[in-house]
Motif scaffolding. Structure first.
Motif, PDB file in Angstrom:
ATOM      1  N   TYR A  62       0.784  -1.166  -0.022  1.00  0.00           N
ATOM      2  CA  TYR A  62       0.088  -0.172  -0.115  1.00  0.00           C
ATOM      3  C   TYR A  62       0.732   1.230  -0.074  1.00  0.00           C
ATOM      4  CZ  TYR A  62      -3.398   3.549   1.340  1.00  0.00           C
ATOM      5  OH  TYR A  62      -4.122   4.561   1.348  1.00  0.00           O
ATOM      6  N   ARG A  63       1.973   1.379   0.988  1.00  0.00           N
ATOM      7  CA  ARG A  63       2.760   2.672   1.136  1.00  0.00           C
ATOM      8  C   ARG A  63       3.551   2.610  -0.402  1.00  0.00           C
ATOM      9  NH1 ARG A  63       6.978   2.904   5.098  1.00  0.00           N
ATOM     10  NH2 ARG A  63       7.246   4.930   4.322  1.00  0.00           N
ATOM     11  N   SER A  64       3.893   1.746  -1.219  1.00  0.00           N
ATOM     12  CA  SER A  64       4.676   1.707  -2.377  1.00  0.00           C
ATOM     13  C   SER A  64       3.656   2.302  -3.488  1.00  0.00           C
ATOM     14  CB  SER A  64       5.223   0.330  -2.784  1.00  0.00           C
ATOM     15  OG  SER A  64       4.185  -0.599  -3.273  1.00  0.00           O
ATOM     16  N   ARG A  65       2.435   2.006  -3.471  1.00  0.00           N
ATOM     17  CA  ARG A  65       1.437   2.443  -4.509  1.00  0.00           C
ATOM     18  C   ARG A  65       0.817   3.880  -4.262  1.00  0.00           C
ATOM     19  NH1 ARG A  65      -1.889  -3.086  -4.767  1.00  0.00           N
ATOM     20  NH2 ARG A  65      -0.666  -4.271  -6.153  1.00  0.00           N
ATOM     21  N   GLN A  66       0.899   4.242  -2.893  1.00  0.00           N
ATOM     22  CA  GLN A  66       0.197   5.309  -2.440  1.00  0.00           C
ATOM     23  C   GLN A  66       1.142   6.475  -1.992  1.00  0.00           C
ATOM     24  OE1 GLN A  66      -3.225   5.629  -3.160  1.00  0.00           O
ATOM     25  NE2 GLN A  66      -3.074   3.686  -4.016  1.00  0.00           N
ATOM     26  N   ARG A  67       2.025   6.977  -2.873  1.00  0.00           N
ATOM     27  CA  ARG A  67       2.936   7.771  -2.444  1.00  0.00           C
ATOM     28  C   ARG A  67       2.498   9.367  -2.853  1.00  0.00           C
ATOM     29  NH1 ARG A  67       7.748   6.012  -0.935  1.00  0.00           N
ATOM     30  NH2 ARG A  67       8.601   8.009  -1.515  1.00  0.00           N
ATOM     31  N   GLY A  68       1.767   9.218  -3.503  1.00  0.00           N
ATOM     32  CA  GLY A  68       1.204  10.745  -3.956  1.00  0.00           C
ATOM     33  C   GLY A  68       2.075  11.390  -5.110  1.00  0.00           C
ATOM     34  N   TRP A  79       7.296  -2.570  -8.817  1.00  0.00           N
ATOM     35  CA  TRP A  79       8.270  -3.298  -8.605  1.00  0.00           C
ATOM     36  C   TRP A  79       8.132  -4.164  -7.250  1.00  0.00           C
ATOM     37  CZ3 TRP A  79      11.728  -4.225  -4.587  1.00  0.00           C
ATOM     38  CH2 TRP A  79      12.825  -4.847  -5.072  1.00  0.00           C
ATOM     39  N   VAL A  80       7.447  -3.339  -6.027  1.00  0.00           N
ATOM     40  CA  VAL A  80       7.398  -4.076  -4.840  1.00  0.00           C
ATOM     41  C   VAL A  80       6.262  -5.265  -5.019  1.00  0.00           C
ATOM     42  CG1 VAL A  80       6.050  -3.873  -2.660  1.00  0.00           C
ATOM     43  CG2 VAL A  80       7.901  -2.149  -3.582  1.00  0.00           C
ATOM     44  N   GLU A  81       5.213  -4.905  -6.133  1.00  0.00           N
ATOM     45  CA  GLU A  81       4.083  -6.073  -6.156  1.00  0.00           C
ATOM     46  C   GLU A  81       4.932  -7.447  -6.770  1.00  0.00           C
ATOM     47  OE1 GLU A  81      -0.261  -6.703  -8.142  1.00  0.00           O
ATOM     48  OE2 GLU A  81       0.907  -4.719  -8.875  1.00  0.00           O
ATOM     49  N   GLU A  82       5.688  -6.908  -7.627  1.00  0.00           N
ATOM     50  CA  GLU A  82       6.191  -8.035  -8.301  1.00  0.00           C
ATOM     51  C   GLU A  82       7.293  -9.049  -7.425  1.00  0.00           C
ATOM     52  OE1 GLU A  82       8.223  -6.595 -11.658  1.00  0.00           O
ATOM     53  OE2 GLU A  82       6.345  -6.285 -12.810  1.00  0.00           O
ATOM     54  N   HIS A  83       7.920  -8.366  -6.292  1.00  0.00           N
ATOM     55  CA  HIS A  83       8.969  -8.862  -5.783  1.00  0.00           C
ATOM     56  C   HIS A  83       8.799  -9.134  -4.172  1.00  0.00           C
ATOM     57  CE1 HIS A  83      11.060  -7.175  -9.084  1.00  0.00           C
ATOM     58  NE2 HIS A  83      11.930  -8.042  -9.127  1.00  0.00           N
ATOM     59  N   ILE A  84       7.799  -8.598  -3.591  1.00  0.00           N
ATOM     60  CA  ILE A  84       7.518  -8.558  -2.230  1.00  0.00           C
ATOM     61  C   ILE A  84       7.574  -9.985  -1.403  1.00  0.00           C
ATOM     62  CG2 ILE A  84       5.237  -8.132  -2.063  1.00  0.00           C
ATOM     63  CD1 ILE A  84       6.133  -6.229   0.490  1.00  0.00           C
ATOM     64  N   VAL A 125      17.621  -2.749  -2.629  1.00  0.00           N
ATOM     65  CA  VAL A 125      16.231  -2.269  -3.217  1.00  0.00           C
ATOM     66  C   VAL A 125      16.167  -1.159  -4.076  1.00  0.00           C
ATOM     67  CG1 VAL A 125      13.829  -1.908  -2.809  1.00  0.00           C
ATOM     68  CG2 VAL A 125      14.925  -3.509  -1.567  1.00  0.00           C
ATOM     69  N   PHE A 126      16.716  -0.280  -3.719  1.00  0.00           N
ATOM     70  CA  PHE A 126      16.939   0.849  -4.444  1.00  0.00           C
ATOM     71  C   PHE A 126      17.665   0.392  -5.859  1.00  0.00           C
ATOM     72  CE2 PHE A 126      19.406   4.528  -6.205  1.00  0.00           C
ATOM     73  CZ  PHE A 126      18.483   5.437  -6.391  1.00  0.00           C
ATOM     74  N   SER A 127      18.806  -0.297  -5.576  1.00  0.00           N
ATOM     75  CA  SER A 127      19.573  -0.409  -6.932  1.00  0.00           C
ATOM     76  C   SER A 127      18.883  -1.243  -7.761  1.00  0.00           C
ATOM     77  CB  SER A 127      20.801  -1.249  -6.478  1.00  0.00           C
ATOM     78  OG  SER A 127      21.627  -0.816  -5.419  1.00  0.00           O
ATOM     79  N   ALA A 128      18.143  -2.224  -7.488  1.00  0.00           N
ATOM     80  CA  ALA A 128      17.286  -3.176  -8.275  1.00  0.00           C
ATOM     81  C   ALA A 128      15.891  -2.099  -8.890  1.00  0.00           C
ATOM     82  CB  ALA A 128      16.544  -4.381  -7.379  1.00  0.00           C
TER      83      ALA A 128
END
Length: 171
Positions: A62-68, A79-84, A125-128
């Motif tokens: 949720y935090r990764s998709r709702q950053r504004g 990216w988070v959805e694919e790897h979390i 994670v940032f690098s990926a």
């Protein structure tokens, strides 16, 4: 009368919480979301059972998709959805650090407009995420349409004027 009661309850809560540790004060008034807002030294990343893992994954997704910031919502959220689901505790903490970054800075660092600080650059994670962003840019955008490294990535309406484009810029 009801507002006066609320003031007294707030005063009692503050007096009661003054005897507690500062960390419990923040958690008692802000709630469990505060654990993810900053400083991960005391964050409970509990992946011991499926329910706790699912809840943590959902919060981070949720935090990764709702950053504004639409671009970051799409890039980071995808990216988070694919790897979390395959992340261990170390990578989840690294993801939390990335999610705590400010939107404008994160966007500039992911798109190589600016050089990120060492702590961000060494975050796995940032690098990926950055390698995915740069791979997409390399495969879908011509290099001449991008700003030079270190320069802002902002274009005006008529940025293509005189570059074999129409007489009215980007039309």
């Amino acid at each position: 009368m009801a507002s006066l009661r609320r003031v007294f309850r707030l005063r009692e809560a503050l007096m009661l919480s003054a005897t507690r540790s500062p960390q419990s004060l923040v958690r008692s008034h802000v709630g469990p979301v505060s654990r993810f807002s900053s400083g991960h030294g005391s964050v409970d990343v509990d992946l011991s059972d499926e329910e706790r893992r699912r809840r943590l994954h959902n919060r981070l997704l949720y935090r990764s998709r709702q950053r504004g910031f639409l671009e970051l919502d799409l890039v980071v959220g995808t990216w988070v959805e694919e790897h979390i689901r395959g992340m261990d505790e170390l990578h989840i903490r690294a993801l939390m650090d990335v999610l705590d970054l400010e939107n404008p800075d994160l966007w500039k660092w992911l798109t190589s407009q600016e050089e990120p600080p060492e702590a961000v650059r060494t975050n796995p994670v940032f690098s990926a995420i950055q390698s995915k962003v740069m791979g997409n840019l390399d495969s879908h955008a011509a290099p001449e349409t991008r700003a030079n490294p270190g320069q802002p990535w902002v274009r005006g309406w008529d940025d293509k004027r005189g570059m074999q484009g129409g007489p009215f810029g980007n039309q």
